[in-house]
Design a protein around this motif. Structure first.
Motif, PDB file in Angstrom:
ATOM      1  N   SER A   1      21.457  60.905  49.537  1.00  0.00           N
ATOM      2  CA  SER A   1      21.272  59.572  48.962  1.00  0.00           C
ATOM      3  C   SER A   1      21.610  58.510  50.002  1.00  0.00           C
ATOM      4  O   SER A   1      22.592  58.635  50.731  1.00  0.00           O
ATOM      5  CB  SER A   1      22.189  59.427  47.740  1.00  0.00           C
ATOM      6  N   ASP A   2      20.806  57.459  50.046  1.00  0.00           N
ATOM      7  CA  ASP A   2      21.048  56.361  50.981  1.00  0.00           C
ATOM      8  C   ASP A   2      20.942  55.028  50.252  1.00  0.00           C
ATOM      9  O   ASP A   2      19.897  54.384  50.249  1.00  0.00           O
ATOM     10  CB  ASP A   2      20.051  56.412  52.138  1.00  0.00           C
ATOM     11  N   PRO A   3      22.065  54.594  49.627  1.00  0.00           N
ATOM     12  CA  PRO A   3      22.035  53.325  48.895  1.00  0.00           C
ATOM     13  C   PRO A   3      22.131  52.094  49.796  1.00  0.00           C
ATOM     14  O   PRO A   3      22.152  50.972  49.312  1.00  0.00           O
ATOM     15  CB  PRO A   3      23.260  53.431  47.981  1.00  0.00           C
ATOM     16  N   GLY A   4      22.233  52.314  51.112  1.00  0.00           N
ATOM     17  CA  GLY A   4      22.337  51.192  52.038  1.00  0.00           C
ATOM     18  C   GLY A   4      23.752  50.945  52.529  1.00  0.00           C
ATOM     19  O   GLY A   4      23.998  50.008  53.273  1.00  0.00           O
ATOM     20  N   TYR A   5      24.688  51.775  52.129  1.00  0.00           N
ATOM     21  CA  TYR A   5      26.071  51.707  52.616  1.00  0.00           C
ATOM     22  C   TYR A   5      26.583  53.138  52.744  1.00  0.00           C
ATOM     23  O   TYR A   5      26.004  54.073  52.181  1.00  0.00           O
ATOM     24  CB  TYR A   5      26.968  50.857  51.711  1.00  0.00           C
ATOM     25  N   ALA A   6      27.666  53.297  53.498  1.00  0.00           N
ATOM     26  CA  ALA A   6      28.146  54.635  53.836  1.00  0.00           C
ATOM     27  C   ALA A   6      28.924  55.311  52.721  1.00  0.00           C
ATOM     28  O   ALA A   6      28.909  56.537  52.599  1.00  0.00           O
ATOM     29  CB  ALA A   6      29.015  54.560  55.093  1.00  0.00           C
TER      30      ALA A   6
ATOM     31  N   SER B   1      45.945  53.708  32.095  1.00  0.00           N
ATOM     32  CA  SER B   1      46.287  52.544  31.284  1.00  0.00           C
ATOM     33  C   SER B   1      45.676  51.349  32.005  1.00  0.00           C
ATOM     34  O   SER B   1      45.026  51.508  33.027  1.00  0.00           O
ATOM     35  CB  SER B   1      47.811  52.379  31.173  1.00  0.00           C
ATOM     36  N   SER B   2      45.927  50.184  31.505  1.00  0.00           N
ATOM     37  CA  SER B   2      45.368  48.995  32.141  1.00  0.00           C
ATOM     38  C   SER B   2      45.869  48.783  33.563  1.00  0.00           C
ATOM     39  O   SER B   2      45.232  48.110  34.348  1.00  0.00           O
ATOM     40  CB  SER B   2      45.726  47.757  31.315  1.00  0.00           C
ATOM     41  N   PHE B   3      47.003  49.382  33.905  1.00  0.00           N
ATOM     42  CA  PHE B   3      47.624  49.080  35.185  1.00  0.00           C
ATOM     43  C   PHE B   3      47.853  50.299  36.080  1.00  0.00           C
ATOM     44  O   PHE B   3      48.167  50.149  37.234  1.00  0.00           O
ATOM     45  CB  PHE B   3      48.954  48.364  34.960  1.00  0.00           C
ATOM     46  N   LYS B   4      47.716  51.499  35.534  1.00  0.00           N
ATOM     47  CA  LYS B   4      47.977  52.716  36.305  1.00  0.00           C
ATOM     48  C   LYS B   4      46.675  53.364  36.734  1.00  0.00           C
ATOM     49  O   LYS B   4      45.862  53.782  35.911  1.00  0.00           O
ATOM     50  CB  LYS B   4      48.795  53.715  35.489  1.00  0.00           C
ATOM     51  N   ILE B   5      46.485  53.452  38.042  1.00  0.00           N
ATOM     52  CA  ILE B   5      45.342  54.173  38.598  1.00  0.00           C
ATOM     53  C   ILE B   5      45.711  55.654  38.583  1.00  0.00           C
ATOM     54  O   ILE B   5      46.726  56.062  39.151  1.00  0.00           O
ATOM     55  CB  ILE B   5      45.029  53.697  40.027  1.00  0.00           C
ATOM     56  N   THR B   6      44.914  56.451  37.895  1.00  0.00           N
ATOM     57  CA  THR B   6      45.186  57.884  37.802  1.00  0.00           C
ATOM     58  C   THR B   6      44.295  58.701  38.724  1.00  0.00           C
ATOM     59  O   THR B   6      44.479  59.903  38.848  1.00  0.00           O
ATOM     60  CB  THR B   6      45.004  58.380  36.353  1.00  0.00           C
ATOM     61  N   GLY B   7      43.346  58.041  39.344  1.00  0.00           N
ATOM     62  CA  GLY B   7      42.490  58.763  40.265  1.00  0.00           C
ATOM     63  C   GLY B   7      41.428  57.885  40.871  1.00  0.00           C
ATOM     64  O   GLY B   7      41.263  56.722  40.495  1.00  0.00           O
ATOM     65  N   GLY B   8      40.751  58.469  41.795  1.00  0.00           N
ATOM     66  CA  GLY B   8      39.642  57.779  42.432  1.00  0.00           C
ATOM     67  C   GLY B   8      38.640  58.801  42.917  1.00  0.00           C
ATOM     68  O   GLY B   8      39.014  59.921  43.259  1.00  0.00           O
ATOM     69  N   THR B   9      37.399  58.414  42.909  1.00  0.00           N
ATOM     70  CA  THR B   9      36.350  59.264  43.468  1.00  0.00           C
ATOM     71  C   THR B   9      35.688  58.493  44.598  1.00  0.00           C
ATOM     72  O   THR B   9      35.145  57.409  44.386  1.00  0.00           O
ATOM     73  CB  THR B   9      35.297  59.641  42.402  1.00  0.00           C
ATOM     74  N   ILE B  10      35.802  59.047  45.778  1.00  0.00           N
ATOM     75  CA  ILE B  10      35.156  58.470  46.959  1.00  0.00           C
ATOM     76  C   ILE B  10      33.849  59.221  47.148  1.00  0.00           C
ATOM     77  O   ILE B  10      33.834  60.448  47.260  1.00  0.00           O
ATOM     78  CB  ILE B  10      36.064  58.605  48.201  1.00  0.00           C
ATOM     79  N   ARG B  11      32.759  58.467  47.152  1.00  0.00           N
ATOM     80  CA  ARG B  11      31.437  59.076  47.330  1.00  0.00           C
ATOM     81  C   ARG B  11      30.914  58.708  48.715  1.00  0.00           C
ATOM     82  O   ARG B  11      30.811  57.532  49.053  1.00  0.00           O
ATOM     83  CB  ARG B  11      30.479  58.586  46.244  1.00  0.00           C
ATOM     84  N   LEU B  12      30.616  59.736  49.492  1.00  0.00           N
ATOM     85  CA  LEU B  12      30.083  59.559  50.840  1.00  0.00           C
ATOM     86  C   LEU B  12      28.571  59.773  50.804  1.00  0.00           C
ATOM     87  O   LEU B  12      28.094  60.707  50.168  1.00  0.00           O
ATOM     88  CB  LEU B  12      30.722  60.569  51.800  1.00  0.00           C
ATOM     89  N   TYR B  13      27.848  58.904  51.504  1.00  0.00           N
ATOM     90  CA  TYR B  13      26.393  58.945  51.485  1.00  0.00           C
ATOM     91  C   TYR B  13      25.834  59.279  52.866  1.00  0.00           C
ATOM     92  O   TYR B  13      26.577  59.476  53.834  1.00  0.00           O
ATOM     93  CB  TYR B  13      25.843  57.603  50.994  1.00  0.00           C
ATOM     94  N   LYS B  14      24.523  59.288  52.957  1.00  0.00           N
ATOM     95  CA  LYS B  14      23.823  59.619  54.198  1.00  0.00           C
ATOM     96  C   LYS B  14      24.311  58.753  55.371  1.00  0.00           C
ATOM     97  O   LYS B  14      24.498  59.238  56.478  1.00  0.00           O
ATOM     98  CB  LYS B  14      22.317  59.459  54.020  1.00  0.00           C
TER      99      LYS B  14
END
Length: 184
Positions: free
Chosen positions: A85-90, A99-112
């Motif tokens: 996939s090439d959305p135009g950014y890396a 909750s409203s204030f606690k980040i429980t995770g993140g998904t980093i998506r890498l592209y072409k």
């Protein structure tokens, strides 16, 4: 400067938004990261991005051998590769909230664009995207973290000078000495 940085990039109405809490987040536990199979060949680059954050903030990381099940509520990140996939950014980052204030995770998506970049640029992009989970994470209407700075640092949209300013390093220490939702 550190407080102003937190106010702008890591809080909602003066209440802190952060990855994990005092029990399960940095500095008490490492940031757990799972690499999808297509990213495994680049583990050495991911580890160099981790080294950047450890150098500037003291935060430790651990790579998970398998993706935990939904019953495991430990905060964690995943790095996926969408190299067709090439959305135009890396890369981009999606943040998950417990909750409203606690980040429980993140998904980093890498592209072409990431896959064809130089190794040095790949490391900077990974470090930048990790920064969205750790430092400039706040919800937006689309659920996508758009927290880019404009101060010549790694967190600028163009990754600036590829470092963290002293006040950003102090901001991280302040942020991670408090619980999510605490007043700034």
């Amino acid at each position: 400067l550190a407080i102003e940085f937190l106010r702008k990039y890591s809080s909602i109405n003066g209440r802190l938004v952060r990855y994990g809490d005092l029990n399960d987040g940095p500095y008490n536990k490492p940031v757990y990261v799972y690499l999808w199979p297509e990213v495994k060949p680049y583990q050495y680059l991911v580890e160099k991005a981790f080294a950047f954050w450890t150098k500037y903030t003291g935060i430790k990381f651990a790579i998970l051998d398998q993706l935990p099940g939904p019953e495991d509520q430990t905060p964690r990140c995943a790095i996926t590769g969408n190299f067709n996939s090439d959305p135009g950014y890396a890369a981009d980052t999606m943040i998950g909230y417990g909750s409203s204030f606690k980040i429980t995770g993140g998904t980093i998506r890498l592209y072409k664009g990431w896959e064809v970049a130089s190794e040095k640029h790949k490391i900077y992009v990974l470090a930048h995207e990790l920064g969205h989970v750790l430092m400039t994470g706040y919800p937006t209407s689309a659920g996508i973290n758009l927290g880019h700075t404009d101060d010549g640092s790694l967190m600028d949209k163009d990754m600036g000078a590829r470092m963290l300013h002293t006040y950003q390093q102090l901001a991280m220490k302040i942020l991670y000495s408090k619980n999510p939702g605490d007043n700034l």
